[in-house]
Design a protein around this motif. Structure first.
Motif, PDB file in Angstrom:
ATOM      1  N   PRO A   1      -6.284  -8.179  -5.028  1.00 48.65           N
ATOM      2  CA  PRO A   1      -6.959  -7.090  -4.298  1.00 48.65           C
ATOM      3  C   PRO A   1      -6.850  -5.778  -5.073  1.00 48.65           C
ATOM      4  CG  PRO A   1      -5.419  -8.302  -2.883  1.00 48.65           C
ATOM      5  CD  PRO A   1      -5.134  -8.713  -4.285  1.00 48.65           C
ATOM      6  N   LEU A   2      -7.984  -5.115  -5.244  1.00 52.47           N
ATOM      7  CA  LEU A   2      -8.015  -3.821  -5.937  1.00 52.47           C
ATOM      8  C   LEU A   2      -8.868  -2.845  -5.144  1.00 52.47           C
ATOM      9  CD1 LEU A   2      -8.623  -4.789  -9.696  1.00 52.47           C
ATOM     10  CD2 LEU A   2      -6.476  -4.058  -8.665  1.00 52.47           C
ATOM     11  N   VAL A   3      -8.538  -1.602  -5.204  1.00 45.65           N
ATOM     12  CA  VAL A   3      -9.375  -0.562  -4.613  1.00 45.65           C
ATOM     13  C   VAL A   3     -10.384  -0.127  -5.661  1.00 45.65           C
ATOM     14  CG1 VAL A   3      -9.429   1.778  -3.682  1.00 45.65           C
ATOM     15  CG2 VAL A   3      -7.581   0.249  -3.049  1.00 45.65           C
TER      16      VAL A   3
ATOM     17  N   PRO B   1      -1.095   0.379  -0.792  1.00 44.10           N
ATOM     18  CA  PRO B   1      -2.490   0.489  -0.330  1.00 44.10           C
ATOM     19  C   PRO B   1      -3.519   0.064  -1.367  1.00 44.10           C
ATOM     20  CG  PRO B   1      -1.249   2.472   0.174  1.00 44.10           C
ATOM     21  CD  PRO B   1      -0.403   1.676  -0.749  1.00 44.10           C
ATOM     22  N   GLY B   2      -3.159   0.178  -2.647  1.00 40.41           N
ATOM     23  CA  GLY B   2      -4.118  -0.174  -3.688  1.00 40.41           C
ATOM     24  C   GLY B   2      -4.215  -1.656  -3.948  1.00 40.41           C
ATOM     25  N   HIS B   3      -3.334  -2.462  -3.301  1.00 39.90           N
ATOM     26  CA  HIS B   3      -3.290  -3.886  -3.644  1.00 39.90           C
ATOM     27  C   HIS B   3      -3.099  -4.796  -2.441  1.00 39.90           C
ATOM     28  CE1 HIS B   3      -3.332  -2.889  -7.905  1.00 39.90           C
ATOM     29  NE2 HIS B   3      -2.512  -1.892  -7.578  1.00 39.90           N
ATOM     30  N   ASP B   4      -3.323  -4.283  -1.252  1.00 41.07           N
ATOM     31  CA  ASP B   4      -3.237  -5.095  -0.048  1.00 41.07           C
ATOM     32  C   ASP B   4      -4.182  -4.508   1.003  1.00 41.07           C
ATOM     33  OD1 ASP B   4      -1.323  -7.205   1.528  1.00 41.07           O
ATOM     34  OD2 ASP B   4      -1.917  -5.546   2.827  1.00 41.07           O
ATOM     35  N   HIS B   5      -5.017  -5.367   1.572  1.00 37.32           N
ATOM     36  CA  HIS B   5      -6.042  -4.878   2.499  1.00 37.32           C
ATOM     37  C   HIS B   5      -5.422  -4.221   3.727  1.00 37.32           C
ATOM     38  CE1 HIS B   5      -9.821  -4.668   4.673  1.00 37.32           C
ATOM     39  NE2 HIS B   5      -9.281  -5.337   5.674  1.00 37.32           N
ATOM     40  N   ASN B   6      -4.434  -4.874   4.327  1.00 37.37           N
ATOM     41  CA  ASN B   6      -3.811  -4.307   5.529  1.00 37.37           C
ATOM     42  C   ASN B   6      -3.062  -3.012   5.227  1.00 37.37           C
ATOM     43  OD1 ASN B   6      -4.670  -6.372   7.323  1.00 37.37           O
ATOM     44  ND2 ASN B   6      -3.065  -7.716   6.531  1.00 37.37           N
ATOM     45  N   ASP B   7      -2.387  -2.973   4.067  1.00 36.30           N
ATOM     46  CA  ASP B   7      -1.710  -1.735   3.666  1.00 36.30           C
ATOM     47  C   ASP B   7      -2.718  -0.616   3.457  1.00 36.30           C
ATOM     48  OD1 ASP B   7       0.488  -3.321   3.739  1.00 36.30           O
ATOM     49  OD2 ASP B   7       1.011  -3.142   1.616  1.00 36.30           O
ATOM     50  N   TYR B   8      -3.888  -0.987   2.926  1.00 39.62           N
ATOM     51  CA  TYR B   8      -4.938   0.012   2.698  1.00 39.62           C
ATOM     52  C   TYR B   8      -5.390   0.630   4.022  1.00 39.62           C
ATOM     53  CZ  TYR B   8      -9.589   1.868   1.616  1.00 39.62           C
ATOM     54  OH  TYR B   8     -10.693   2.683   1.501  1.00 39.62           O
ATOM     55  N   LEU B   9      -5.602  -0.226   5.044  1.00 37.97           N
ATOM     56  CA  LEU B   9      -6.025   0.278   6.353  1.00 37.97           C
ATOM     57  C   LEU B   9      -4.962   1.184   6.966  1.00 37.97           C
ATOM     58  CD1 LEU B   9      -7.637  -2.953   7.884  1.00 37.97           C
ATOM     59  CD2 LEU B   9      -8.806  -1.005   6.839  1.00 37.97           C
ATOM     60  N   LEU B  10      -3.682   0.809   6.812  1.00 38.93           N
ATOM     61  CA  LEU B  10      -2.599   1.636   7.332  1.00 38.93           C
ATOM     62  C   LEU B  10      -2.559   2.982   6.609  1.00 38.93           C
ATOM     63  CD1 LEU B  10      -0.092   1.941   9.132  1.00 38.93           C
ATOM     64  CD2 LEU B  10       1.247   0.840   7.316  1.00 38.93           C
ATOM     65  N   ALA B  11      -2.742   2.945   5.287  1.00 38.55           N
ATOM     66  CA  ALA B  11      -2.725   4.191   4.509  1.00 38.55           C
ATOM     67  C   ALA B  11      -3.858   5.118   4.927  1.00 38.55           C
ATOM     68  CB  ALA B  11      -2.828   3.862   3.020  1.00 38.55           C
ATOM     69  N   ARG B  12      -5.032   4.533   5.165  1.00 41.71           N
ATOM     70  CA  ARG B  12      -6.172   5.356   5.613  1.00 41.71           C
ATOM     71  C   ARG B  12      -5.893   5.964   6.981  1.00 41.71           C
ATOM     72  NH1 ARG B  12     -11.253   4.451   3.282  1.00 41.71           N
ATOM     73  NH2 ARG B  12     -11.910   6.079   4.737  1.00 41.71           N
ATOM     74  N   LYS B  13      -5.202   5.196   7.849  1.00 35.65           N
ATOM     75  CA  LYS B  13      -4.942   5.660   9.208  1.00 35.65           C
ATOM     76  C   LYS B  13      -3.989   6.853   9.226  1.00 35.65           C
ATOM     77  CE  LYS B  13      -2.166   3.347  11.974  1.00 35.65           C
ATOM     78  NZ  LYS B  13      -1.604   2.311  12.893  1.00 35.65           N
TER      79      LYS B  13
ATOM     80  N   GLY C   1       2.826   0.720  -7.230  1.00 34.22           N
ATOM     81  CA  GLY C   1       1.785   1.293  -6.385  1.00 34.22           C
ATOM     82  C   GLY C   1       2.240   1.561  -4.965  1.00 34.22           C
ATOM     83  N   ASP C   2       3.538   1.371  -4.673  1.00 38.44           N
ATOM     84  CA  ASP C   2       4.052   1.627  -3.319  1.00 38.44           C
ATOM     85  C   ASP C   2       4.017   3.119  -3.017  1.00 38.44           C
ATOM     86  OD1 ASP C   2       4.507  -1.046  -3.224  1.00 38.44           O
ATOM     87  OD2 ASP C   2       6.688  -0.941  -3.343  1.00 38.44           O
ATOM     88  N   THR C   3       3.497   3.454  -1.836  1.00 37.95           N
ATOM     89  CA  THR C   3       3.448   4.863  -1.437  1.00 37.95           C
ATOM     90  C   THR C   3       4.213   5.119  -0.148  1.00 37.95           C
ATOM     91  OG1 THR C   3       1.351   4.500  -0.289  1.00 37.95           O
ATOM     92  CG2 THR C   3       1.230   5.234  -2.588  1.00 37.95           C
ATOM     93  N   ALA C   4       4.850   4.075   0.415  1.00 35.03           N
ATOM     94  CA  ALA C   4       5.675   4.256   1.608  1.00 35.03           C
ATOM     95  C   ALA C   4       6.502   3.000   1.839  1.00 35.03           C
ATOM     96  CB  ALA C   4       4.815   4.545   2.837  1.00 35.03           C
ATOM     97  N   ILE C   5       7.545   3.141   2.654  1.00 35.94           N
ATOM     98  CA  ILE C   5       8.322   2.020   3.171  1.00 35.94           C
ATOM     99  C   ILE C   5       8.141   2.056   4.683  1.00 35.94           C
ATOM    100  CG2 ILE C   5      10.607   1.012   3.458  1.00 35.94           C
ATOM    101  CD1 ILE C   5       9.635   0.891   0.615  1.00 35.94           C
ATOM    102  N   ALA C   6       7.810   0.894   5.313  1.00 36.21           N
ATOM    103  CA  ALA C   6       7.542   0.872   6.754  1.00 36.21           C
ATOM    104  C   ALA C   6       8.500  -0.070   7.461  1.00 36.21           C
ATOM    105  CB  ALA C   6       6.100   0.449   7.020  1.00 36.21           C
ATOM    106  N   VAL C   7       8.952   0.362   8.649  1.00 41.20           N
ATOM    107  CA  VAL C   7       9.767  -0.469   9.531  1.00 41.20           C
ATOM    108  C   VAL C   7       9.181  -0.398  10.934  1.00 41.20           C
ATOM    109  CG1 VAL C   7      11.865  -0.123   8.174  1.00 41.20           C
ATOM    110  CG2 VAL C   7      11.356   1.417  10.086  1.00 41.20           C
ATOM    111  N   HIS C   8       9.583  -1.333  11.787  1.00 45.12           N
ATOM    112  CA  HIS C   8       9.095  -1.316  13.165  1.00 45.12           C
ATOM    113  C   HIS C   8       9.822  -0.225  13.954  1.00 45.12           C
ATOM    114  CE1 HIS C   8       8.146  -2.680  17.251  1.00 45.12           C
ATOM    115  NE2 HIS C   8       7.152  -3.389  16.697  1.00 45.12           N
TER     116      HIS C   8
END
Length: 704
Positions: free
Chosen positions: A148-150, A70-82, A18-25
Motif C-alpha cells: 500500500p502506498l499513498v 498512514p503512508g502504508h496502511d489503508h486503515n491507518d491512513y483513514l485514522l490519520a485523516r480523521k 513512516g510511523d507518525t503516531a502510537i495508538a492504544v485503546h
C-alpha cells in the motif's frame, strides 16, 4: 519515565520509518498513563511521535499497542485523516526505501526488513520473533506482494450521484430482482465513498486530462474531449508556444463499463436513431456479485449524463459453481469450459441448465444436470420427428384443409374433442397462462420447469402414446394430427427463449411441411392466453391415467412379458364407464391389454377370486385374470424357491442380532445396518408368503 518503552508487534518493521503516531485503546489500563505523551521511533535519530488513544485499536490483539503508518496502511491512513496526523511515505514505486528511511535508503523492502531487524537485535530493541499467519495481498498476474502506498489519483465525488440512484429505486423507476438485493443496493449507495478512477495500466480509456510542460501538474492541468481541444485551451491560457502531454493513467474498467448503456448508442448525440430507440432499455440481466461494481454505477452514470435510468428492471442471476458448490478456480482445477461443455452436451442443454436456476441463487453445475437436459433436448427432437412423420405431405391439400378446420380457441370446439385431445389441449392452455405469468414476473426457472414437466410428463409420455391409437389403429387421425401440431408448436414457442437452436430447427422443419408458412420461430407471435380449458376432462383423463398405471404396475409385479396382451375387467359406475369405454383402444394401447377381452361392468366379474384386484381410484377398479398373466404352477414353484432363499438370509441376520457379543461390540452403525436389512427381509418374506397363498388359492379354484 525516560527509560519506559512500549512493545509493538508488527509484520512489516521496515515501515516504522513512516510511523507518525502510537495508538492504544482508551480503555486499556496498561497504557492509559502514556496517552498524550511522546514516543521516540527507533533507528530514526530521535524522531518523536505522539501516543494517542482510539477505539480503532484492538486491545486484545498483539501487545495492544499499534504503530500508525498512514503512508502504508489503508486503515491507518483513514485514522490519520480523521485526527490530522502527518503522512509519510518511506517507499519508492520499485519497492526500495526512499530518503525518509535514512541509512536504509535505496535498499529493497525485504532486504531493509532483514537489516533493520538485525540492527534492532544488536541494539537490544527487538523483543522476540515469532510465527504469525496473515493474509498477504498479491498481484493476480505476477504474484508479487502488493505494497500500500499513498499517491495522487483522480477521484469522483460519489454522494450526489448515489443520492439520485437511491431515489430511482425509492420512486419505483428502477426495480431490482430478487427484491432482497434492493437492501444491498441501498446499503452500498448510502455508505458510498469517493471513487478512485485512476489505473496505472497499459490498456483502457486514457483519462482526458492534459498537463502543461514545465508547470506543476497538481496545480495546472486542462480537461478536454480530445488533444486538439486541450491544446486550444492551453494556448488560450499560456500562449501559442505551450507544450502539453496527456495523463498516462487510464480510467477504471468499471468506470468505462458504467458508460456502456448509452455510449454504445451514439451518445452524446441524443438525436441518433439507436439512442432514441434503445435508451433506456427495459431489462438488465447480470450476476448478483457485480450489483455495486457495475449495475449501481451504470444507474448513476445514466442519470447523470442522460437524466434517465438506463433500464427499468435489474434481474440478478446466481453464480455458477461446481457440483460441490465451490467457486470455480484454476487452483482447484474445477473450471468448466463452456466451449467444451457445448461440444459434449450441446448449446441448448447448457442454456436450459443455467436458466433453470432461481434468481439470485448460485447454481451448482454438474455433469448429471447437463446429461439430463441433453436427454431432454433429444426427447424434444424425437417428439418433433414423430409429429413430422405423422403429418400429411405438403401436397395433400385436402388433408391439410381438414387439419386446419380444427380450432382450439373456443370452449365448444374444445368439448367436441375426444377425451385425450381435450385433456392435452386443456393442460396446454393452463400451461400457457402459467408460463406467461411466470415470464412476466421474471420467474424463468419456473417457466423452464413447468414447460419441461408438461412436455415430458404429459405430452411425450401420455399424449404421443395415446395418439398412436388414432394414427395407427382406429379412425380419427386428423384430430390427432391437428392436436399434435397445435400442442407441439406452442411448446416450441415457450421453450424458444431457453433453447433457441433446437426449437428453431424443429420449427423450420415443420414449416417446410406446412403450406404457406414462411416466418421464423423467433419472430412468431407468443401463444394466446386465457384460452378455454375443461377441468372435467382433465379429471377424467387423470382417472384413465391412474387405471393405466395400476395395470402397468401389476404387470411389472408379476413379471408379465412386455409384448404379452392380457385381459381385463373394468368396474365402475355408469358415468365413469361411459368415458373410459370410449377410449378402449387408448387404454388397450397404453396398458398392453387384449382389445377383444376388455370388459366394462358395474360389478366384479365371476372370476374375481382368481384375478388381481386393482383400485385405480374412487369408484374405478380393475380385475386382471391371473392365468392370463402368469403360469400359476410355475410361479408358485419360482416363489417357493425364492422364499426359501429369503428365509435363509433372514435367519443369518437374526442369528447375528441374537448374539450379545455382536450387538455389544460391533459399531452402532453396523448393528443398525443389520437390523434394517433384517426388517427389510422380513417384510419381503411376508409379501412373498401372501403372494403364494393367493396363487395357491387361485390354482385350487381353477381345478375345482
Amino acid at each position: 519515565m525516560g527509560s519506559d518503552y512500549l512493545t509493538i508487534a508488527t509484520t512489516r518493521p521496515e515501515t516504522l520509518f513512516g510511523d507518525t503516531a502510537i495508538a492504544v485503546h482508551p480503555q486499556d489500563d496498561r497504557y492509559s498513563k502514556y496517552i498524550g505523551k511522546m514516543a521516540i521511533v527507533p533507528m530514526t535519530f530521535g524522531r518523536h511521535v505522539p501516543i494517542i488513544s482510539d477505539r480503532y485499536v484492538d486491545k486484545d490483539f498483539g501487545t495492544g499497542v499499534l504503530k500508525i503508518s498512514p503512508g502504508h496502511d489503508h486503515n491507518d491512513y483513514l485514522l490519520a485523516r480523521k485526527i490530522g496526523l502527518p503522512i509519510l511515505n518511506v517507499m519508492n514505486k520499485d519497492g526500495t526505501l526512499n530518503e525518509v528511511a535514512g541509512l536504509y535508503c535505496g535498499l529493497d523492502r525485504f532486504e531493509a526488513r532483514k537489516k533493520l531487524w538485525f540492527d534492532l537485535e544488536e541494539t537490544g530493541l527487538a523483543v522476540r520473533k515469532e510465527s504469525h499467519t496473515l493474509r498477504v495481498p498479491r498481484s493476480q498476474r505476477g504474484g508479487e506482494i502488493i505494497e500500500p502506498l499513498v499517491s495522487k489519483q483522480w477521484f469522483v465525488t460519489m454522494e450526489p450521484l448515489a443520492e439520485k440512484a437511491l431515489q430511482a429505486v425509492e420512486r419505483g423507476e428502477l426495480t431490482i430482482m430478487p427484491e432482497r438485493f434492493e437492501k444491498i443496493y441501498n446499503h452500498w449507495l448510502s455508505n458510498i465513498k469517493d471513487w478512485c478512477i485512476s489505473r496505472q495500466l497499459w490498456w483502457g480509456h486514457r483519462i482526458p486530462v492534459w498537463f502543461i510542460v514545465g508547470k506543476d501538474c497538481e496545480e495546472e492541468y486542462i480537461v478536454a474531449r480530445n488533444a486538439n481541444e486541450a491544446l486550444e485551451k492551453a494556448q488560450d491560457k499560456y500562449g501559442k508556444d505551450v507544450e502539453i502531454y496527456q495523463e498516462p493513467d487510464v480510467l477504471d474498467t468499471w468506470f468505462s463499463s458504467a458508460l456502456w448503456p448509452f455510449s454504445t448508442l451514439g451518445w452524446p448525440d441524443v438525436s441518433s436513431q439507436d439512442f432514441k430507440r434503445f435508451y433506456p432499455t427495459t431489462v438488465l440481466e447480470t450476476g448478483h456479485d457485480i450489483l455495486f461494481f457495475w449495475v449501481a454505477r451504470m444507474v448513476m452514470m445514466g442519470i447523470e449524463f442522460t437524466g434517465t435510468v438506463p433500464f427499468s428492471y435489474v434481474y440478478l442471476h446466481g453464480l455458477i459453481r461446481d457440483s460441490e458448490g465451490r467457486k470455480m478456480s484454476k487452483t482447484l482445477g474445477n473450471v468448466i469450459d463452456p466451449i467444451d461443455t457445448i461440444k459434449e452436451f450441446g448449446t441448448d442443454a447448457l442454456r436450459f441448465t443455467l436458466a433453470l436456476g432461481t434468481a439470485g441463487q448460485d447454481l451448482n453445475l454438474s455433469t448429471e444436470r447437463l446429461t439430463s437436459n441433453k436427454a431432454f433436448t433429444n426427447k424434444l427432437w424425437n417428439a418433433g420427428k414423430f409429429v413430422l412423420q405423422n403429418l400429411p405431405k405438403e401436397s395433400d391439400i385436402s388433408a391439410w384443409e381438414t387439419i386446419m378446420t380444427f380450432k382450439f380457441d373456443k370452449e365448444e370446439a374444445l368439448l367436441r374433442l375426444p377425451l385425450p385431445e381435450c385433456w392435452v389441449v386443456s393442460k396446454l392452455h393452463c400451461l400457457i397462462d402459467m408460463v406467461t405469468t411466470s415470464y412476466d414476473k421474471y420467474f424463468f426457472g419456473d417457466v423452464g420447469r413447468e414447460t419441461y414437466d408438461f412436455f415430458w410428463g404429459d405430452f411425450a409420455d401420455w399424449y404421443i402414446e395415446a395418439s398412436k391409437a388414432r394414427l395407427y389403429h382406429s379412425g380419427g387421425h386428423s384430430v390427432a394430427q391437428a392436436v399434435l401440431l397445435y400442442v407441439f408448436e406452442n411448446i416450441l414457442k415457450m421453450l424458444h427463449p431457453f433453447m433457441p437452436f433446437v426449437t428453431e430447427a424443429l420449427w423450420q422443419l415443420i414449416s417446410i411441411a406446412l403450406p404457406n408458412r414462411k416466418e421464423a420461430l423467433i419472430v412468431s407471435s407468443w401463444p394466446q392466453t386465457s384460452l378455454p380449458m375443461h377441468a372435467s376432462s382433465i379429471k377424467k383423463f387423470e382417472n384413465l391415467q391412474s387405471l393405466t398405471r395400476a395395470i402397468r404396475n401389476a404387470r411389472a409385479e408379476y413379471s408379465v412379458e412386455p409384448a404379452k396382451r392380457i385381459s381385463a375387467s373394468v368396474v365402475a359406475g355408469n358415468e365413469v364407464l361411459q368415458y373410459i369405454s370410449k377410449e378402449k383402444e387408448v387404454l388397450a394401447l397404453l396398458s398392453r391389454l387384449d382389445l377383444q377381452n376388455i370388459h366394462f361392468t358395474d360389478s366384479p366379474p365371476g372370476d374375481a377370486n382368481q384375478s388381481v384386484h386393482l383400485v385405480a381410484g374412487e369408484g374405478l377398479e380393475a380385475y386382471l385374470p391371473l392365468s392370463d398373466m402368469v403360469d400359476v404352477s410355475a410361479e408358485v414353484e419360482r416363489l417357493s424357491k425364492r422364499l426359501s432363499k429369503m428365509q435363509e438370509e433372514f435367519d443369518r441376520l437374526a442369528a447375528r442380532l441374537s448374539s450379545p457379543k455382536f450387538v455389544e461390540k460391533a459399531p452402532e452403525e453396523v448393528v443398525n445396518g443389520v437390523r434394517e436389512k433384517a426388517a427389510e427381509a422380513e417384510e419381503k418374506i411376508i409379501l412373498t408368503k401372501n403372494r403364494l397363498v393367493f396363487l395357491k388359492s387361485t390354482a385350487l379354484a381353477s381345478t375345482s
